[in-house]
Scaffold this active site. Structure first.
Site, PDB file in Angstrom:
ATOM      1  N   ASP A 163      -0.368  -0.806  -0.666  1.00 42.77           N
ATOM      2  CA  ASP A 163       0.944  -1.362  -0.999  1.00 42.77           C
ATOM      3  C   ASP A 163       0.733  -2.793  -1.492  1.00 42.77           C
ATOM      4  O   ASP A 163       0.423  -3.682  -0.705  1.00 42.77           O
ATOM      5  CB  ASP A 163       1.870  -1.369   0.226  1.00 42.77           C
ATOM      6  N   LYS A 194       8.122   0.390  -4.849  1.00 45.47           N
ATOM      7  CA  LYS A 194       8.662   0.147  -3.508  1.00 45.47           C
ATOM      8  C   LYS A 194       9.571  -1.071  -3.568  1.00 45.47           C
ATOM      9  O   LYS A 194       9.266  -2.031  -4.271  1.00 45.47           O
ATOM     10  CB  LYS A 194       7.484  -0.063  -2.559  1.00 45.47           C
ATOM     11  N   LYS A 216       9.709   4.311  -2.850  1.00 46.46           N
ATOM     12  CA  LYS A 216       9.692   3.977  -1.420  1.00 46.46           C
ATOM     13  C   LYS A 216      10.630   2.818  -1.113  1.00 46.46           C
ATOM     14  O   LYS A 216      10.290   1.668  -1.358  1.00 46.46           O
ATOM     15  CB  LYS A 216       8.265   3.613  -0.979  1.00 46.46           C
TER      16      LYS A 216
END
Lengths: 302, 317
Positions: free
Chosen positions: B154, B217, B253
């Site tokens: 991430d 995300k 996400k």
């Protein structure tokens, strides 16, 4: 001719009264039922008039428990003396609303004398419990004699979230008398108001809102006890039930539903006169019903 | 075509020239603030009950990246989190979570704890959460996390560059990070709470997608507001438009601020209505959350027993 000119000089225009939309008191805010439902309650002071009172659903009950559980940490951690100060402040706010509370009781069917007497009793009860807030601990605690090199102490602690069914009558004194010992002990509560006169409980809520009591410590719902209480009795977050004047069949159902989470269930049906008995109803035994006793063992030094 | 990364996300055709590198076209449609908020709110008003609710909640658990990103994280805490991800509840019908998300140093601990299971290990990298280190440090951070065993990375974008309009710099960093990831999946955190407008969120989504992101995300969870339904909808629409244009499926996400089962269902409705059933899988949709799991478990137990649940009966993670 300018708008409104016809009023100047002529007879005064009849004023349209501003009527109150009664709302429940949950998490420190005034809310309608999430279901949008209302029950109509008779206004005994106006000829045949009715007023709309929110009718709580099980989800309102759930929201109220959430608010009460959220407020528990802060309220129970406050110094006992500070809880007493806040309860005394509640008495001050009730005193300022004496006329409004009495008028509400009259609309609920009492005569002026009885209404005044009940309001005064309710205010005095708040003062009495404000006094108890930092004193009951010493009465219930003990230093226990044990045969061994240990000190053991027993001290009272709050139970947690308590669901209270207020008695039908006296609507105000019964409500105050039931919830005051519970919050004095550091618990938070969800109270289902009297079905006979739910309106007065909501006026009481307006005093609670201005009394420095943190939001969520007292949550007031109006509606049908038999509809909402079974869900709260089964609610795993609720630690205890305080049932006043609940009929035997419903009380049995509630006690059964409460068994899964091993709740404390306290049930009693006091006569109206007993609520007015200041000596009995301000006994610390009322607080003792909603504390858990914790015993601590501590080794004696070398 | 882009010369960095695997280039799989680059759109052929529209290009811009700079520093000897050919860039894809970053231009993206503007977002109607009022309508996107209305639509996101409207999709949250559906009443999902009974078997559909149960199925939705179980799906949400299987899409969860159980996250702990605190300075006080310890191997013990991460192990406990992994146990919870593997077996969220004693009930056999409740699926494991999709992944655990931790800081790079704790990746080996997590990797050992979830070994042999379907649970993946995701690691934040690239100087999370600010992303304000030099590119070399950020890439080293990524390579190390991958070497330690992270299945998913991430990364955070450089919001300063994004806000300054240095889109090519943002693109280059993502592409370089993608290359450093190797086999690991790359999730690109836009930190929408700092981008300031839906238009910029949409543009950042496009840049990330074109630069090779596998997932986009919303947030690090360290900035408020974190994931919100409208921001998520804007990003879902960017994914949808990219899938229409190229056929490539990018994952989504939302992370941070999703705490209740009701919110989780709301997000699932948005995904289904925007992208369709194909995205309702943990390969293409994840929740970044820590407290959400217990609320979902409480709702599932409520459906099974009929009684509202209390926090004392569920493990604190």
């Amino acid at each position: 001719m300018a708008l409104g000119d016809q009023d100047s000089g002529g007879e005064a225009r009849a004023r349209v009264g501003v009527r109150k939309a009664y709302k429940m008191f949950v998490g420190g805010a005034f809310v309608r039922s999430e279901s949008g439902r209302y029950t109509q309650v008779r206004d005994h002071s106006g000829a045949g008039a009715v007023e709309n009172i929110p009718r709580a659903s099980r989800k309102d009950g759930r929201d109220a428990v959430l608010a009460a559980a959220g407020a528990l940490g802060g309220w129970s951690a406050r110094a006992a003396y500070n809880r007493g100060q806040i309860l005394y402040r509640l008495a001050e706010m009730l005193e300022a609303r004496r006329a409004e509370l009495a008028a509400s009781l009259e609309r609920g069917g009492l005569d002026a004398g009885a209404a005044e007497r009940e309001v005064v009793s309710a205010i005095d009860r708040a003062v009495a419990y404000a006094g108890w807030a930092d004193k009951y601990q010493s009465l219930f605690s003990s230093l226990n004699p044990v045969s061994g090199p240990h000190f053991t102490f027993t001290v009272p602690e709050p139970m947690g979230v308590v669901v209270i069914a207020a008695p039908p009558r006296p609507a105000l004194l019964g409500l105050a008398g039931a919830l005051l010992p519970v919050i004095t002990a550091g618990n938070t509560c969800v109270v289902l108001a009297s079905e006979a006169d739910p309106r007065t409980a909501l006026v009481f809520g307006e005093a609670l809102a201005t009394s420095d009591l943190p939001g969520g410590v007292v949550n007031l719902l109006t509606g049908q006890l038999a509809e909402v209480l079974p869900h709260l009795a089964a609610h795993m977050e609720v630690a205890a039930l305080d049932l006043h004047g609940v009929d035997a069949a419903l009380a049995k159902r509630l006690e059964e539903a409460a068994a899964a989470s091993v709740k404390r269930v306290r049930a009693r049906s006091l006569g109206e006169a007993e609520w007015f008995d200041d000596g009995a109803a301000t006994s610390p035994r009322w607080i003792e019903r909603f504390v858990e006793m914790k015993t601590i063992w501590h080794p004696v030094g070398p | 075509m882009a010369t960095f990364g695997n280039g799989s996300g680059a759109t052929p055709g529209a290009v811009g020239q700079g520093r000897g590198i050919t860039y894809p076209d970053f231009s993206s449609p503007t977002v109607d603030k009022v309508m996107v908020e209305e639509r996101a709110a409207g999709l949250g008003k559906r009443s999902i009950k009974g078997p559909a609710k149960i199925a939705g909640l179980k799906l949400a658990i299987s899409m969860m990246d159980l996250t702990t990103l605190e300075g006080k994280d310890s191997p013990g805490k991460v192990q406990q989190l992994c146990q919870k991800a593997l077996r969220p509840h004693e009930r056999a019908d409740i699926p494991p979570c999709a992944a655990v998300c931790v800081y790079p140093k704790l990746v080996p601990v997590a990797k050992r704890a979830v070994e042999g299971s379907t649970v993946k290990v995701a690691s934040v990298a690239t100087a999370f959460p600010s992303g304000l280190s030099t590119l070399e440090v950020k890439l080293a951070d990524v390579r190390q996390a991958v070497e330690l065993g992270a299945d998913e990375i991430d990364m955070v974008i450089d919001r300063g560059a994004m806000l300054a309009g240095e889109y090519r710099a943002v693109y280059d960093e993502i592409a370089a990070t993608k290359e450093a990831c190797g086999h690991a999946h790359l999730k690109v955190i836009l930190e929408t709470g700092e981008l300031g407008s839906y238009d910029r969120v949409r543009k950042a989504s496009r840049i990330a997608i074109l630069a090779g992101a596998d997932f986009i995300k919303t947030s690090t969870g360290k900035v408020t507001p974190a994931a919100t339904p409208p921001v998520t909808l804007v990003m879902l629409e960017a994914i949808r438009d990219h899938a229409h244009a190229t056929g490539r499926r990018i994952g989504m996400k939302p992370a941070g601020g999703i705490r209740t089962a009701k919110q989780a269902l709301h997000y699932l409705v948005m995904v289904k209505e925007t992208l369709g059933d194909a995205w309702l899988t943990s390969d293409l949709f994840r929740f970044g959350a820590s407290t959400l799991l217990n609320d979902v478990l409480m709702q599932l137990e409520k459906e099974r027993t009929g009684a509202y649940q209390g926090g004392d009966y569920f493990s604190k993670d």
